[in-house]
Scaffold this active site. Structure first.
Site, short mmCIF file in Angstrom:
data_model
loop_
_atom_site.label_atom_id
_atom_site.label_comp_id
_atom_site.label_asym_id
_atom_site.label_seq_id
_atom_site.Cartn_x
_atom_site.Cartn_y
_atom_site.Cartn_z
N ASP A 195 -1.52 46.30 6.28
CA ASP A 195 -1.97 44.99 6.75
C ASP A 195 -3.41 45.03 7.23
O ASP A 195 -4.05 44.00 7.43
CB ASP A 195 -1.07 44.49 7.89
CG ASP A 195 -0.27 43.27 7.49
OD1 ASP A 195 -0.55 42.69 6.43
OD2 ASP A 195 0.65 42.88 8.25
N GLN A 215 5.73 42.50 11.24
CA GLN A 215 5.69 41.06 11.02
C GLN A 215 5.37 40.34 12.34
O GLN A 215 6.07 40.51 13.33
CB GLN A 215 7.03 40.57 10.47
CG GLN A 215 7.06 39.11 10.10
CD GLN A 215 6.18 38.78 8.91
OE1 GLN A 215 6.13 39.53 7.95
NE2 GLN A 215 5.47 37.66 8.98
N LYS A 247 8.00 38.78 0.50
CA LYS A 247 7.45 40.14 0.33
C LYS A 247 8.48 41.08 -0.31
O LYS A 247 8.14 41.89 -1.17
CB LYS A 247 7.00 40.68 1.69
CG LYS A 247 5.82 39.90 2.26
CD LYS A 247 5.59 40.19 3.74
CE LYS A 247 4.48 39.30 4.30
NZ LYS A 247 4.31 39.41 5.76
N GLY A 291 -2.59 31.57 -0.56
CA GLY A 291 -1.26 32.01 -0.11
C GLY A 291 -0.61 33.05 -1.00
O GLY A 291 -0.23 34.14 -0.51
#
Length: 931
Positions: free
Chosen positions: A121, A96, A52, A272
């Site tokens: 998110d 995370q 990221k 992904g």
């Protein structure tokens, strides 16, 4: 056809990179900000985070990785989240998962603590709820489903009307994927491991999204021919042909499925790469929303409706009948960020100077200064007009507008003048907060000023009672056997030409020069101050205690707002500049005639500490809800009489290029306006667009020969009955002040502040004279009784004048000799034939020129009740000689101030002070009285 997430995500990143570059071009210095909060040190988390961070750097996003130890508690994580929520530089942040902590942490509580507008998110309950309701434009979507939708779009197949099957019901993929397809008008079925007819349901799907977490669970023969297959699974299965002994597969049997599907994502390399790309896209979208919401100069402001009453109630009744907006709301409305505002209760706040750096590339608005003709002792309503004008521009014409006004001294508030918040329906509110302690700036100045005064006398005392070595031992003490100069002592050594940093290396002669300021008590110009009118402190004797060993001297107290520290506050353009100005303040001369400064006394750093909060402007509001900065309040005679440069600079950035900042200059145009131009604008670098000159029929009658006007005494009949002859004769003062303003090259709008005793003919006569004298426009104003509505004509005139050509210029070059600068002001502004310097003033000219202060601007300390030095001379006197009694220096503030006539810097209380009418309300506990 293979749907390659690598290719599509690369296209997304290229598009985002272009968008970020466009943002930076439109808003110089701006970058989208992403924060990644990690708890613990899991290897897989570190890998994902590095991916990221790499993607963010490639796109141009400013990414910040915050790593908490695995000993972090839930409270630690929540505290960090709260800080990131409040940080305006962070537009999106993620936690995370999983949280790798030794302590129990509720993951749901953590994800829901993230501000929804930054939850890129899409995991918070609020964003999930909005998605489930179909509010797709007002929420963030979890990154994996968002990436899946982007891949589906790449096929060119219309989602609307298709049958879609989602296998999996997790909060991160399955459930939001269902909602996303549903609100894109697909008919959606959600299946899971317990679905008994799974193969049958899969066979019906035009679009199949699989996120079950089971290796190759979906068989190729189940799939409908021509279906789009999106495989979100990542599983490891044994494979002896691989070095690791395993390989990665998805939730779909890829080899057989690709024979039946029209489009299919591979694993790895499918969904992904899209997840990271979508995280970046959401961050950029969040930054775009932020810019739309907080675009400089784009205000969404709620104004207060006035309920006007006749007759007009007292000022404090009006003020207390108003319910001000919460000050944090005002701050938000004008584009200030939460971390730029320090709240002092509900109605006032300080604003951080960092806002100037954030907005440094934004254009300034229009700069308007309100001044007046030579006033009566009652004042002619400059503050009221300032507030009325901003209420008209803001609440009625819907322009971005800020008022910037001085903070009043409590001396006059409790003495004879009363408050200074404006009046009638044009006030800064709450007026009792405005007129009393506000946020403590004046108290900070009192403390700082008196620290300097104490340091002066203490230093004289210690030098008289100690040897060089004893002084040196105390000034540079040995701590644990080591001596060290402080930074301010190093500066003193450099000033003395001693380029040494080792205290043990100084010679006896150098020690003598270093420790002895050798102040001449007769030259001390620094006085103690108090923010109270107290005539009995005008001359005092200090040092009478036996402990001072007979070292007495005559001194005095001044009122706090006359302190040079107040003038420094008003003229500084930042904390560093203020500190430097403090260091340059000259407090006395040595017996050799050298200036002694605050830096020589070693007190500069301490002054900066005392004033570090006072340097921030104070935010308040008007009765109609327009914003106001209240900051600094220097005297208008021995200082320049204007509010702070910093407040004006911040306001000009906040209003934007089409907005207005209206500030007020103390006393008449010959004093406050002249100093605003020649001192304040010279140091600030700002250039005014319009001068508003306030005039009243009452003052013009006085200048026309009317009887004296005295505070607290009823007006003579000449002021309450129509008298056009007196008005016409008094317009000589109006004409001269218009001429004074035009001398600086700025358009002048005359605001005729109407009183209830004025007649239509008198008001019309003033308007006519003003226009004939060269005013850009002249209008009658009734804002005291009507609020902003009564100043609409004035506001429109100011708008027009701000578009007119302005050729601003200073009256003099600071490089001219001191006497020439004084003469120019006296002749050009006051109308004097010449000046006369008395012996003491002549000595000061020679002294300050020798000391290197001759190139400072001039700040004339003169009566405000006449254009001349004689308060009894009204109108526009000419052919007089202006006597200069003395000249003093405010070197830190940056001007010399000639004294014209005799004046006191410590007012006294009248027979009946204003405090007779001030008390606490026995019921509410609030303030009652007439400010």
């Amino acid at each position: 056809e293979i749907l390659s997430g690598k290719i599509v995500s690369g296209q997304v990143r290229d598009r985002l990179k272009q968008q970020v570059a466009e943002m930076a071009e439109k808003f110089p210095g701006f970058r989208p900000g992403l924060a990644i909060l990690q708890v613990g040190n899991r290897d897989d988390s570190n890998l994902y985070i590095n991916m990221k961070l790499k993607a963010a750097a490639e796109i141009g996003i400013s990414a910040n990785h915050i790593k908490l130890p695995n000993t972090a508690t839930e409270a630690d994580v929540l505290k960090c989240i709260a800080s990131l929520n409040a940080d305006p530089a962070v537009h999106g942040f993620i936690v995370q998962l999983p949280l790798d902590s030794d302590k129990p942490i509720n993951t749901e509580k953590i994800t829901n603590a993230v501000a929804p507008e930054k939850d890129v998110d899409g995991l918070s309950s609020i964003n999930a709820g909005k998605l489930s309701r179909g509010d797709l434009g007002d929420c963030f979507i979890p990154c994996t489903p968002k990436g899946c939708m982007e891949l589906i779009r790449q096929t060119g197949v219309q989602v609307a009307g298709k049958r879609a099957v989602v296998i999996g019901r997790s909060k991160i993929v399955g459930a939001p994927m269902h909602d996303l397809l549903l609100w894109n008008n697909a008919t959606v079925t959600t299946c899971h491991s317990k679905t008994s007819t799974l193969a049958e349901e899969v066979g019906k799907a035009d679009i199949l999204v699989v996120a079950a977490g089971r290796a190759e669970m979906v068989k190729g023969e189940w799939i409908k021919p021509g279906a789009i297959v999106i495989d979100c699974g990542i599983n490891h299965v044994p494979d002896t042909t691989k070095a690791s002994g395993k390989r990665v597969v998805g939730d779909v049997a890829y080899t057989s499925a690709k024979e039946k599907a029209s489009f299919i994502t591979p694993v790895p390399g499918g969904v992904g790469p899209m997840t990271v790309a979508m995280l970046m896209q959401s961050t950029v979208e969040s930054a775009q929303r932020f810019l739309e919401k907080f675009q400089p100069g784009k205000w969404t402001i709620q104004y207060n409706q006035l309920t006007l009453k006749m007759p007009v109630p007292s000022d404090i009744e009006i003020s207390q009948s108003c319910v001000p907006k919460p000050i944090d709301q005002v701050a938000k409305e004008v584009g200030l960020f939460p971390d730029e505002v320090e709240l002092y209760g509900q109605t006032k706040a300080k604003v951080q100077l960092s806002v100037l750096n954030r907005l440094k590339n934004q254009p300034d608005g229009k700069y308007v200064v309100v001044t007046g003709i030579t006033p009566t002792p009652l004042g002619e309503g400059k503050s009221t007009t300032t507030v009325g004008l901003v209420q008209a521009l803001g609440a009625h014409l819907h322009q971005n507008v800020f008022a910037c006004v001085r903070q009043p001294s409590q001396g006059p508030t409790f003495g004879i003048k009363g408050g200074a918040a404006g009046g009638g329906y044009c006030q800064v509110v709450p007026m009792e907060e405005f007129n009393l302690h506000l946020t403590g700036d004046i108290h900070a100045i009192t403390a700082a000023n008196n620290l300097v005064a104490a340091a002066i006398d203490a230093r004289i005392f210690h030098e008289l009672t100690q040897s060089d070595q004893a002084l040196y031992n105390r000034l540079v003490p040995s701590v644990n056997g080591v001596r060290k100069f402080s930074d301010i002592q190093i500066r003193r050594l450099q000033k003395l030409g001693i380029n040494k940093t080792d205290p043990m290396a100084l010679t006896k002669e150098e020690v003598n020069s270093f420790v002895r300021l050798d102040i001449d008590p007769g030259t001390i110009t620094w006085q103690r101050v108090l923010d109270t009118n107290d005539r009995f402190l005008r001359k005092i004797t200090i040092g009478q205690s036996p402990t001072e060993k007979g070292f007495t001297r005559t001194a005095q107290f001044d009122i706090t707002v006359s302190s040079e520290i107040m003038a420094v506050l008003a003229l500084a353009d930042g904390l560093d500049d203020m500190k430097k100005r403090f260091g340059r303040m000259v407090v006395a001369s040595s017996k050799k005639g050298q200036p002694v400064t605050a830096d020589d006394l070693g007190v500069t750093g301490a002054l900066a500490v005392l004033m570090k909060d006072a340097v921030k402007p104070n935010l308040m509001q008007t009765l109609e809800g327009t914003p106001v900065f209240v900051h600094a309040g220097p005297f208008a005679n021995i200082a320049h009489g204007n509010s702070s440069v910093l407040a004006d600079k911040i306001a000009l950035k906040l209003v934007g290029k089409d907005g207005f900042v209206v500030t007020e200059a103390g006393f008449g145009a010959d004093i406050g306006m002249e100093k605003f131009f020649n001192i304040k604008c010279r140091y600030s670098g700002l250039r005014p667009h319009v001068v508003v000159l306030v005039a009243t029929v009452r003052a013009l009658k006085m200048h026309g020969g009317g009887p004296a006007v005295t505070a607290g005494v009823p007006l003579p009949k000449e002021y309450t009955e129509e008298n056009l002859q007196l008005v016409a004769k008094g317009c000589s003062n109006l004409n001269k002040q218009i001429q004074n303003a035009r001398m600086f090259g700025v358009p002048v709008v005359v605001a005729v502040n109407a009183f209830k005793t004025d007649t239509k003919a008198e008001l019309a006569l003033v308007v006519q004279h003003a226009k004939e004298a060269g005013a850009f426009d002249a209008v009658e104003c009734t804002h005291w009784a009507e609020g902003g509505k009564g100043a609409l004509a004035l506001a429109r005139a100011v708008q027009r004048a701000s578009q007119a050509p302005s050729n601003f210029r200073f009256l003099y070059n600071v490089e001219l000799p001191v006497v020439d600068k004084i003469r120019l002001i006296a002749q050009q502004v006051y109308g004097a034939r010449d000046i006369e310097l008395l012996p003491e003033a002549q000595e000061k000219v020679a002294l300050y020129t020798k000391q290197g202060f001759g190139n400072l601007p001039i700040c004339m300390a003169k009566t405000h009740l006449s254009l001349s030095h004689d308060p009894e001379q009204k109108g526009a006197p000419t052919d007089f000689v202006l006597p200069i009694r003395d000249i003093r220096a405010s070197v830190g503030a940056g001007f010399l101030y000639p004294l014209v006539g005799t004046m006191s810097t410590m007012p006294g209380l009248p027979t009946r002070p204003c405090f007779y009418d001030i008390d606490l309300d026995p019921v509410s506990g609030g303030v009652n009285g007439l400010f």
